[in-house]
Design an enzyme around this catalytic site. Structure first.
Site: not given
Ligand SMILES: [Mg+2]
Length: 253
Positions: A27-29, A200
């Site tokens: 995932d990124f953020d 997350d």
């Molecule tokens: Mg995220």
């Protein structure tokens, strides 16, 4: 749930290193990039992007994000083989993409009509084509912002559904793939026999739930207790360490 840096976690990572064709998906953020006040300011720390680029040169790497593909591509600093955007809806099996995008049109009209009311509460609307995000991280009063979002989404069409997140409410198309569907499709497309996925947030949970049990699944951050992932990490500050471990496993120092 155990830490990915525990002996059990390290042994699971060593298993990936000896697999024939593993997929490493992130995932990124909140995973590769720390969460920041304005999502537009999110960046991958240089030690993370360098190591990720090195891993991508040796192994199949995918970034699977709620952002649009174009948005995240501009933030990576390297070119992974696979990028999936819009919570799973963009980048994999997209023959339905135009129809999914049109499904959001009635909501677009509703949001245009409510624009001033939403911005007065500190809610920012981001139309990502295949999903719409209502951000309230900069709202003066989060409860007021959430109430304004709830009011505008009341009576949401059956074809649409809501996925929660950190100071964001995402509206996605129910028929579109989530991150779990997207990762399973990607694994099948690229012939991955196993893999790693780290995320997350709530939109990562379908992936933790749907990936086969021999995959290494990792929830980042303090909300891991209610996660379906097998392991946890404290947060993006541990990403450089993890990536270095993966690189060392593939090419021992
Ligand atoms: Mg995220």
């Amino acid at each position: 749930m155990r830490s990915l840096l525990s002996p059990e976690g390290r042994s699971a990572l060593a298993g990936l290193a000896s697999a024939r064709n593993p997929l490493f998906a992130f995932d990124f953020d909140g995973t590769l990039a720390p969460i920041v006040t304005r999502p537009d300011d999110a960046q991958i720390p240089l030690p993370v992007s360098r190591r990720l680029g090195a891993l991508a040169a040796r192994r199949m790497v995918a970034v699977v994000t709620g952002r649009s593909v174009a948005d995240v591509n501009a933030r990576l600093g390297f070119a992974p083989k696979y990028v999936v955007g819009n919570h799973g809806a963009e980048g994999v099996s997209s023959s339905q993409a135009e129809a999914w995008a049109r499904t959001l049109d009635p909501l677009r009209s509703t949001l245009r009509a409510a624009k001033s009311q939403l911005s007065a509460c500190g809610v920012r609307v981001e139309d990502k084509g295949l999903s719409i995000a209502l951000h309230y991280r900069t709202a003066a009063d989060e409860a007021v912002a959430r109430a304004a979002i709830e009011a505008v989404l009341r009576g949401l069409a059956d074809e649409l559904t809501v996925v929660g997140g950190k100071c964001v409410v995402n509206v996605v198309v129910r028929a579109a793939p989530d991150k779990g569907d997207a990762l399973l499709a990607l694994a099948s497309e690229c012939g991955a026999d196993t893999g790693l996925f780290l995320g997350d947030d709530d939109n990562d949970e379908p992936a933790f739930a749907k990936l086969p049990p021999h995959w290494v699944t990792v929830r980042m951050g303090p909300d891991f207790a209610r996660s379906q992932a097998a392991f946890y990490l404290d947060g993006p500050s541990q990403m450089a360490t993890l990536l270095q471990m993966l690189l060392d496993l593939h090419h021992p120092p």
